[in-house]
Every structure is written in C-alpha cells, then in structure tokens.
Design a protein around this motif. Structure first.
Motif, PDB file in Angstrom:
ATOM      1  N   ASP A   1       0.847  -1.200   0.000  1.00 51.72           N
ATOM      2  CA  ASP A   1       0.000   0.000   0.000  1.00 51.72           C
ATOM      3  C   ASP A   1       0.882   1.249   0.000  1.00 51.72           C
ATOM      4  N   SER A   2       1.835   1.297   0.921  1.00 51.06           N
ATOM      5  CA  SER A   2       2.753   2.433   0.992  1.00 51.06           C
ATOM      6  C   SER A   2       3.597   2.517  -0.284  1.00 51.06           C
ATOM      7  N   LEU A   3       4.036   1.358  -0.781  1.00 54.71           N
ATOM      8  CA  LEU A   3       4.857   1.346  -1.990  1.00 54.71           C
ATOM      9  C   LEU A   3       4.102   1.933  -3.179  1.00 54.71           C
ATOM     10  N   LEU A   4       2.831   1.522  -3.352  1.00 55.39           N
ATOM     11  CA  LEU A   4       2.083   1.998  -4.522  1.00 55.39           C
ATOM     12  C   LEU A   4       1.690   3.472  -4.384  1.00 55.39           C
ATOM     13  N   ARG A   5       1.474   3.931  -3.164  1.00 52.79           N
ATOM     14  CA  ARG A   5       1.273   5.380  -2.984  1.00 52.79           C
ATOM     15  C   ARG A   5       2.560   6.115  -3.330  1.00 52.79           C
ATOM     16  N   GLY A   6       3.694   5.519  -3.030  1.00 55.96           N
ATOM     17  CA  GLY A   6       4.988   6.105  -3.385  1.00 55.96           C
ATOM     18  C   GLY A   6       5.183   6.151  -4.899  1.00 55.96           C
ATOM     19  N   VAL A   7       4.804   5.074  -5.578  1.00 53.50           N
ATOM     20  CA  VAL A   7       4.896   5.041  -7.042  1.00 53.50           C
ATOM     21  C   VAL A   7       3.999   6.135  -7.618  1.00 53.50           C
ATOM     22  N   ASP A   8       2.806   6.278  -7.057  1.00 49.18           N
ATOM     23  CA  ASP A   8       1.855   7.298  -7.504  1.00 49.18           C
ATOM     24  C   ASP A   8       2.463   8.700  -7.347  1.00 49.18           C
ATOM     25  N   ALA A   9       3.156   8.916  -6.237  1.00 47.49           N
ATOM     26  CA  ALA A   9       3.737  10.234  -5.979  1.00 47.49           C
ATOM     27  C   ALA A   9       4.918  10.531  -6.915  1.00 47.49           C
ATOM     28  N   LEU A  10       5.653   9.492  -7.280  1.00 43.98           N
ATOM     29  CA  LEU A  10       6.920   9.704  -7.998  1.00 43.98           C
ATOM     30  C   LEU A  10       6.790   9.670  -9.520  1.00 43.98           C
ATOM     31  N   LEU A  11       5.820   8.924 -10.027  1.00 43.44           N
ATOM     32  CA  LEU A  11       5.745   8.660 -11.473  1.00 43.44           C
ATOM     33  C   LEU A  11       5.130   9.835 -12.249  1.00 43.44           C
ATOM     34  N   THR A  12       5.632  10.100 -13.470  1.00 43.82           N
ATOM     35  CA  THR A  12       4.998  11.089 -14.360  1.00 43.82           C
ATOM     36  C   THR A  12       3.590  10.588 -14.710  1.00 43.82           C
ATOM     37  N   PRO A  13       2.696  11.465 -15.164  1.00 44.19           N
ATOM     38  CA  PRO A  13       1.324  11.019 -15.484  1.00 44.19           C
ATOM     39  C   PRO A  13       1.305   9.875 -16.500  1.00 44.19           C
ATOM     40  N   GLY A  14       2.210   9.885 -17.470  1.00 44.46           N
ATOM     41  CA  GLY A  14       2.189   8.835 -18.503  1.00 44.46           C
ATOM     42  C   GLY A  14       3.233   7.751 -18.277  1.00 44.46           C
ATOM     43  N   GLY A  15       3.858   7.756 -17.114  1.00 46.55           N
ATOM     44  CA  GLY A  15       4.976   6.840 -16.858  1.00 46.55           C
ATOM     45  C   GLY A  15       4.536   5.417 -16.554  1.00 46.55           C
ATOM     46  N   VAL A  16       5.511   4.502 -16.477  1.00 44.57           N
ATOM     47  CA  VAL A  16       5.202   3.103 -16.165  1.00 44.57           C
ATOM     48  C   VAL A  16       5.996   2.609 -14.962  1.00 44.57           C
ATOM     49  N   PHE A  17       5.346   1.698 -14.247  1.00 46.67           N
ATOM     50  CA  PHE A  17       5.985   0.970 -13.157  1.00 46.67           C
ATOM     51  C   PHE A  17       6.066  -0.481 -13.628  1.00 46.67           C
ATOM     52  N   VAL A  18       7.296  -0.975 -13.787  1.00 51.71           N
ATOM     53  CA  VAL A  18       7.516  -2.321 -14.335  1.00 51.71           C
ATOM     54  C   VAL A  18       8.244  -3.158 -13.292  1.00 51.71           C
ATOM     55  N   PHE A  19       7.705  -4.334 -12.997  1.00 47.89           N
ATOM     56  CA  PHE A  19       8.431  -5.205 -12.058  1.00 47.89           C
ATOM     57  C   PHE A  19       8.296  -6.659 -12.444  1.00 47.89           C
ATOM     58  N   GLU A  20       9.322  -7.443 -12.082  1.00 46.52           N
ATOM     59  CA  GLU A  20       9.310  -8.880 -12.398  1.00 46.52           C
ATOM     60  C   GLU A  20       9.679  -9.678 -11.162  1.00 46.52           C
ATOM     61  N   ASP A  21       8.967 -10.775 -10.979  1.00 41.41           N
ATOM     62  CA  ASP A  21       9.147 -11.611  -9.790  1.00 41.41           C
ATOM     63  C   ASP A  21       8.783 -13.049 -10.141  1.00 41.41           C
ATOM     64  N   PRO A  22       9.221 -13.999  -9.284  1.00 41.21           N
ATOM     65  CA  PRO A  22       8.848 -15.405  -9.518  1.00 41.21           C
ATOM     66  C   PRO A  22       7.327 -15.536  -9.645  1.00 41.21           C
ATOM     67  N   TYR A  23       6.915 -16.413 -10.566  1.00 41.34           N
ATOM     68  CA  TYR A  23       5.499 -16.515 -10.930  1.00 41.34           C
ATOM     69  C   TYR A  23       4.862 -17.748 -10.292  1.00 41.34           C
ATOM     70  N   LEU A  24       3.757 -17.557  -9.600  1.00 42.53           N
ATOM     71  CA  LEU A  24       3.083 -18.684  -8.942  1.00 42.53           C
ATOM     72  C   LEU A  24       2.732 -19.793  -9.942  1.00 42.53           C
ATOM     73  N   GLY A  25       2.400 -19.400 -11.175  1.00 48.44           N
ATOM     74  CA  GLY A  25       2.061 -20.410 -12.189  1.00 48.44           C
ATOM     75  C   GLY A  25       3.217 -21.388 -12.406  1.00 48.44           C
ATOM     76  N   ASP A  26       4.446 -20.879 -12.453  1.00 49.29           N
ATOM     77  CA  ASP A  26       5.623 -21.748 -12.613  1.00 49.29           C
ATOM     78  C   ASP A  26       5.920 -22.505 -11.325  1.00 49.29           C
ATOM     79  N   ILE A  27       5.733 -21.853 -10.195  1.00 51.84           N
ATOM     80  CA  ILE A  27       6.021 -22.498  -8.900  1.00 51.84           C
ATOM     81  C   ILE A  27       5.114 -23.715  -8.711  1.00 51.84           C
ATOM     82  N   VAL A  28       3.846 -23.571  -9.054  1.00 51.66           N
ATOM     83  CA  VAL A  28       2.907 -24.694  -8.921  1.00 51.66           C
ATOM     84  C   VAL A  28       3.225 -25.778  -9.948  1.00 51.66           C
ATOM     85  N   LYS A  29       3.480 -25.343 -11.186  1.00 49.61           N
ATOM     86  CA  LYS A  29       3.758 -26.319 -12.245  1.00 49.61           C
ATOM     87  C   LYS A  29       5.003 -27.143 -11.937  1.00 49.61           C
TER      88      LYS A  29
END
Ligand code: SAM
Ligand code: TMP
Ligand code: ZN
Length: 405
Positions: free
Chosen positions: A177-205
């Motif tokens: 919650d705090s992180l996404l409010r921070g992204v909201d405060a920092l990002l330009t109106p047209g900017g992007v927040f991109v992140f990559e993490d281990p995927y539950l679909g692969d973990i289960v498979k």
C-alpha cells in the motif's frame, strides 16, 4: 486466519514449511547463538486471490549491511539486466532529460548500463554493502527502503520519474500500500511501473516450493497483481513471461486509462483460470507434491550416505534454506555447499549449519554427487562444471521432481 496485506480479506493457509531461519543469514562457525527463526507458511486471500506468507519477518532483519546476495554473480542475469536497461533506453527514456528509478538495485547489475548512457537515475537499496558496490560502478544510490515517504522525498528533490523498475524485490515488500502510494507520488502522469518476480504459475507447475522463504512475501499471479493495481488507481497493461529464476512474469502498470492493455493480459488471465491457480484444490495438490519431494529427496540422500558416497550442495541459495530446513538435511547428509559469493564462504548455512566453501573446493576434489540448489542457474552452472560430469560426477535435482542426471 490472517488478514490479507493488500485488501484486508481472509487469508487461508495451504502450506506449512515449518520453523525456518532467515534465508540469507549465514552464521560464522562457533557463532550460532541467537539465530532468528519464524514459522514459514503460505496462504491465499479468499477475496483478492493474493498468495502471501502467514507471518512477516521485519525488513531490517533481512536487508542490512551484511546482506550477502550479489546480483552480478550470474552471467545470465548480467546479460538479462543489460538487455532490460537497453530496452528502457529505447522505449520509455527517449524524452528530454529522462529520469529512471530502480527499487532494489543491489550491486548495480542493471543501473550500470543506465549510468554508462549518462541517463539521470536513482537506485533505492537499503543494504549498504551491495549498494556500495553499485556506487563503485558509477551508479547513484539512495540507501533507503522505497516506501511512500522516501518516494515523496525523491520527487521533491529530483522531479518525477518516467519509469520505475524493480526485479525480484516487489514480492519482498509486505507494505505494498505504501509502496504503490509512493509510485503514484513519484511517477509522471504517462509513466510506467515495471516489475518482475517469480510466478506462482511456474512455482505450482514445477513444485518449486523453495521459492517460498522469508524474503518472498508474495507469490504473484496476473489476477492478483491486476486486482492490486486497480485498488491503488493503476491498471495492469502488459505481462511478459521471463525464463530467469525458474520462471518469472514482468508486469507493466500504468495509471488507470493511460495506456491500452495488450492482449497478453487477457491471454494470461485465461491461462491462469485453466490452470486453476486460485483454486484451493490446485494449491492443496501443490502442498501434497511438496511432501512427496521431501520424502524422495531424504530417501535418496540417506541411501547415498549408506553406500558411502560423497554429496556436496551447489549454490548456497536462499531457496536452499527452505529445502534443507523443511527436509531436515544437515551436514550428516550433505558434506558442504559450494558458492562463489565471498560473503557466504567459510560460514554455515542458515538453520541446518552445512559448511559453505568456495567453488574451488568442489573443483579440487569432486564429490560423487552434487545437489543443485541453484537449479535456476542450471544451464550456466552445468556448462562451467563440465569436468565434474566427465570425471563421473552426477547432479541431483529436486525440481520438478527428485532425479539424478
Ligand atoms: N534487483 C536485483 C536482482 O534482481 O537481482 C536484486 C534482487 S535482491 C533479491 C532484493 C533487493 O531488494 C535486495 O538488495 C534488498 O536489499 C532490496 N530491498 C528490499 N526491500 C526493499 C525496499 N523496500 N526498497 C528498496 N529495496 C529493497
Ligand atoms: P539465486 O538462485 O538466488 O540467484 O542464488 C544463486 C546462488 O548461487 C548465489 O549465492 C551465487 C551462487 N552461484 C554460484 O555459486 N555459481 C554460479 O555459477 C552461479 C550462477 C551462482
Ligand atoms: Zn486480499
């Protein structure tokens, strides 16, 4: 039952991996008093589907001066992040005097390329040891946790960011919650927040239950990330599968309505429904498969021991803390674990206290078997350890099932 950290809904536990140490805390021999333990269990929110840990470890216990994970230790990952940086330079950073922010920049594995291009940037990295290595590579680092207050401070000092990127870090952060409010405060109106993490679909498979440890507080799916983004005024606009670290998804988030979602989002949502990723039966089936791997692995290692074979671990990964502590695999079954990271060498593995040695120890006198804890780097490691196989050595893998190759 605990409350979902994203939406406050009920979290239903589906897997208990027991009492576990910090996954990246390697005690010195003779100095094992006061090791920290917690209960590692994972559940799914009945409301928003987010899969998360039942217990949270305080962030300062995990991320500090001695944090021993150095991202640049793998050549495959160095190349992955060089390509990622170059693609940002070509797409999101083409305007006038762009500004790029990374959350969890570690030793500068990605930002060094941005810095070399002369682009304004900032890496957030609370772990001082790895942050200093990034600085030596010409990267600008703020040794802080990213959260609402620190994001606002950067916005005030540097102006808005055109793109915010993060790899293998957002899933470490319970306070999204705090992180996404921070992204909201920092990002330009047209900017992007991109992140990559281990995927539950692969973990289960793959039944890769070792992706579950203190630092991996969340196991994301496209469905759960989409719901989370919407709660904070954002929209999930693209998803891409990445083969690194055993299977990840790269999520692109923009302000709601700012960019048109690509067809990949709907396609992956449909795949997740078909896989039943939010179904209790599927998650309970995963838990049963985990129990089978424990049985098979302990049986194999015990019989090799009885036959007088030598077994070494390869890669003192955070993942291996979960495997060894959950299965009860200590120095009685595995003689030592080798690892290229100086900060882990001549220490003991968390909880079960298997000695950690440099990889030179492995090459000097090959064991009969090597248990590949760094299975996500299998191609890179098996290629450089060809001589081990040539000299008659065999690899033991435990994901997706226990086998000798
Ligand atoms: N991005 C690198 C990679 O993919 O290899 C590093 C990943 S490492 C597993 C996670 C990093 O995130 C650590 O260096 C840790 O210190 C940092 N970290 C943890 N919480 C953070 C936060 N709230 N803000 C910024 N960095 C954080
Ligand atoms: P990771 O799976 O979390 O990236 O951790 C990989 C660990 O394995 C890390 O401690 C470094 C170690 N390692 C080696 O010892 N040799 C290698 O060739 C690679 C790629 C990693
Ligand atoms: Zn929820």
């Amino acid at each position: 039952m605990t409350e979902c950290r994203i939406c406050g809904g009920e979290v239903e536990e589906f897997l208990d991996l027991g009492r576990q140490p910090l996954s990246d805390a390697f005690p010195r021999p003779g100095d094992v008093e006061g090791e920290f333990f917690y209960r590692l269990a994972v559940g799914r929110c009945l409301a928003c589907t987010m899969v998360q840990l039942m217990e949270e470890v305080p962030r300062e216990r995990m991320f500090h001066e001695d944090y021993p994970y150095y991202s640049s230790g793998s050549s495959v990952m160095r190349e992955h992040f060089t390509q990622t940086a170059l693609s940002f330079i070509d797409t999101e950073l083409t305007g006038e005097n762009p500004f790029f922010v990374e959350i969890g920049c570690n030793d500068g594995v990605l930002l060094r390329t941005i810095a070399e291009s002369g682009i304004r940037h900032l890496g957030f990295e609370p772990s001082v040891g790895v942050a200093n290595v990034a600085r030596e590579r010409g990267v600008t680092v703020r040794t802080d946790f990213f959260e609402e207050s620190t994001a606002i401070a950067v916005r005030e000092a540097n102006g808005p960011a055109d793109a915010i990127f993060s790899a293998n870090t957002i899933c470490h952060i319970p306070y999204l919650d705090s992180l996404l409010r921070g992204v909201d405060a920092l990002l330009t109106p047209g900017g992007v927040f991109v992140f990559e993490d281990p995927y539950l679909g692969d973990i289960v498979k793959k039944t890769s239950f070792d992706q579950i440890y203190d630092e991996h507080f969340y196991l994301f799916t496209v469905r759960s990330v989409q719901a989370m983004a919407a709660r904070f005024g954002f929209e999930l606009v693209n998803v891409e599968r990445k083969p690194v670290h055993g299977g990840e998804v790269r999520y692109t988030i923009a302000r709601a309505g700012a960019r048109r979602p690509t067809p990949a989002v709907a396609r992956m949502l449909a795949e997740e429904d078909a896989q039943g990723l939010a179904e209790p039966e599927v998650l309970n089936g995963f838990a049963s498969a985990v129990a089978r791997i424990r049985e098979d692995l302990v049986r194999l290692l015990s019989s090799l021991r009885e036959d007088g074979k030598t077994v070494a671990g390869y890669g003192a990964t955070a993942k291996s803390a979960t495997v060894t502590n959950f299965c009860g695999i200590g120095p009685d079954l595995v003689d030592y674990v080798c690892d290229t990271t100086p900060a882990k060498q001549h220490r003991l593995s968390p909880g079960v206290h298997i000695p950690v040695s440099p990889t030179e120890t492995f090459a000097a006198s090959y064991p009969d078997y090597a248990l590949l804890f760094a299975w996500n780097h299998a191609e890179e490691i098996m290629a450089k350890e060809e001589r081990f196989r040539e000299s008659g050595g065999q690899w033991i893998l435990y994901v997706p099932e226990v086998r000798v190759v």
